[in-house]
Design an enzyme around this catalytic site. Sequence first.
Site, mmCIF file in Angstrom:
data_model
loop_
_atom_site.group_PDB
_atom_site.id
_atom_site.type_symbol
_atom_site.label_atom_id
_atom_site.label_comp_id
_atom_site.label_asym_id
_atom_site.label_seq_id
_atom_site.Cartn_x
_atom_site.Cartn_y
_atom_site.Cartn_z
ATOM 1 C CG HIS A 18 -4.316 2.282 -2.286
ATOM 2 N ND1 HIS A 18 -4.411 3.179 -1.168
ATOM 3 C CD2 HIS A 18 -5.640 1.883 -2.609
ATOM 4 C CE1 HIS A 18 -5.699 3.505 -0.917
ATOM 5 N NE2 HIS A 18 -6.482 2.860 -1.732
ATOM 6 C CD GLU B 184 -10.111 3.811 -1.295
ATOM 7 O OE1 GLU B 184 -10.938 4.017 -0.359
ATOM 8 O OE2 GLU B 184 -8.975 3.431 -0.800
ATOM 9 C CG ASP C 120 -2.362 0.713 1.015
ATOM 10 O OD1 ASP C 120 -2.375 1.705 0.304
ATOM 11 O OD2 ASP C 120 -3.309 -0.176 0.970
#
Length: 634
Positions: free
Chosen positions: A277, A342, A202
């Site tokens: 990410h 995302e 991440d």
Amino acid sequence: MRHILHTMAMLAAAALLAACGRTATMTEINIVPEPVFKVQKDGAYTLGGNPKVSTVGMGQNSPTVKYILQSLRSAHLHPSLVSSADDSDIEFLINDTINPEIGTEGYLLEVRNTGIRISANTEVGLFYGYQTLVQMLPPDVTKAVYRSVTLPECTVLDYPRFKWRGVHLDVCRHFFPVKFIKRYLDAMAAYKMNRFHWHLTDDHGWRLPSTKYPQLNTVGSWRVDRDDQPWGQADPPRDGERASYGGFYTADEIADVLQYAAARGIEVIPEVELPGHCSAVLAAYPQFACDDYRYQVAIGPYWPPKAILCAGNDSVLTFLFDVLDEVCDLFPSKYIHIGGDEAWKDNWKACPKCQRRIRNEHLAGEEQLQSWLVGQVQRHLAERGKTIVGWDEIMGLGEEGWSMTSAAAADNPFLGDDAVVMSWRGIQPGLAAARQGHRVVMCPTDYCYFDYYQADARYQPASIGGMVTLSKAYEFDPVPDGTPAAVARNVVGGQCNLWTEYINTPSHAEYMLLPRMLATSECLWSPRENKDWNRFRRKVEVQKDRFLAKGYAYCEGSFTPKFSARRVDDNTMNITISTEVPNTYIFYTTDLSTPTRQSLIYIGPVNLERGTHIKILPVYKDIERDSVYEFLIK
Ligand code: ACM
Ligand code: ZN
């Protein structure tokens, strides 16, 4: 000789302990998750301190046998293996003839006045039968020494409702050592959870080992340490500041975790986030970005997460394939999670290479560019025999404008049918994916996000927000009423997720997981018609004692009062107080004194003047819950 003397001394000590130990008589069987069928009878069986164990159908070196023996020892018993089932106190039996009713994970547990027998079609079935047996022993059995335990005669026939019973852990926002991962797996296994979703990459750190891309570890695994500051208020890194927080798992550590998980019936699913990410990747390899921004391994809140791998750059594809090959070498799981959530596309919009890819591949735009990229990765992993899992964004619907209609209409031509969709933005994306024929794992935030508060924030450690109380977690059903059978068939299970922005210690992670994971476990294992909140809440209290005996942190937030006020007139409010735990007594004061059991008892809504401070003491089963809760009537 010294060795023999030592052994004799140990045996003598064990015998003494066994002789000194207490006896216990268990009268009620409290199993979480609730079994498919259980019946208790009048007779009893007394299990002594030196049980003889037979394991027909399993080799003595099988990980399950080793686990069971080790686990009995941790309950201060002294098991010995015997070859004949007739001689044994606890018999484990792999069925000669498959019992179709219990499938590959089910078991039949019988306690008779002559002994205990667990039978199953597979070792994992025996493992789960054994977990049920453990829950029939006293909760503090790992702490106290029992000379004998008397169990009620009973039959339990059991098998899971769903195949995928997942628990996720983010080790990027905060890094957790292998020792803790094993404790996490132990907690999962005790409640028959079988998929560990390990979120390994991440913005805040890359936790996989890489030989092909060493800077992922020398740079991407480390960030400037801001753990002394609240997550939401972390100062940005200063020029030249050393990145000292983080780490990554070595290949040996991963192998160790995999073996530990396998012995507990748990499949480990690694996640490599793409294309978003990825600040940690871009800090290590800036050439994989669309722009020449100086990315750093992120600290604190990072929103919107704009870091994205350049999908127009062929060397990014090579990088992803290489890294995923390394992952395939490390992890035997059929499933590889490729993230997909995302992924902000601002950089793609401004990037000539990404725009060229869109033109050359005749793509409709940036959303389709993500679908194209995921398609490339899926094809590559398929060649290695792997199936991808991705967050529901992989269906190609983007970050904004999600709606049922668009979901129903979408048919992403780049996503192979065998991709498993993990539905986190509610249950609708998952139902839409299931309608399209994808297998689906449900983990909607409203029920399954255990980084959310579990009670009134004033009485909880700071969290990311939201609210999933224990009773809310228990309402989770991956297949809501009215789902057509053809859609329901594709919902393979569910999962609870633990993101760790606000969680920086193992004990805090345990506190957020427990007891909510028990709710998820019962939602995923037990038949719907066997769910019963009141009974579950009672059983949880027994399980709490099991966790506390093993030193796990555990949240009592279920007892936190819920408070509401309705206006009666300018000076008066009508107050309602409740807790989600049935049969909790609520004592209260309105004169600022600390409530005790001699204070007023709440029996129904009361009228109180504005400006009154009400202090509340919940009492359950004669135990005063440790906090006093306070509300100001406004
Ligand atoms: C997610 O919570 N962003 C999958
Ligand atoms: Zn680009």
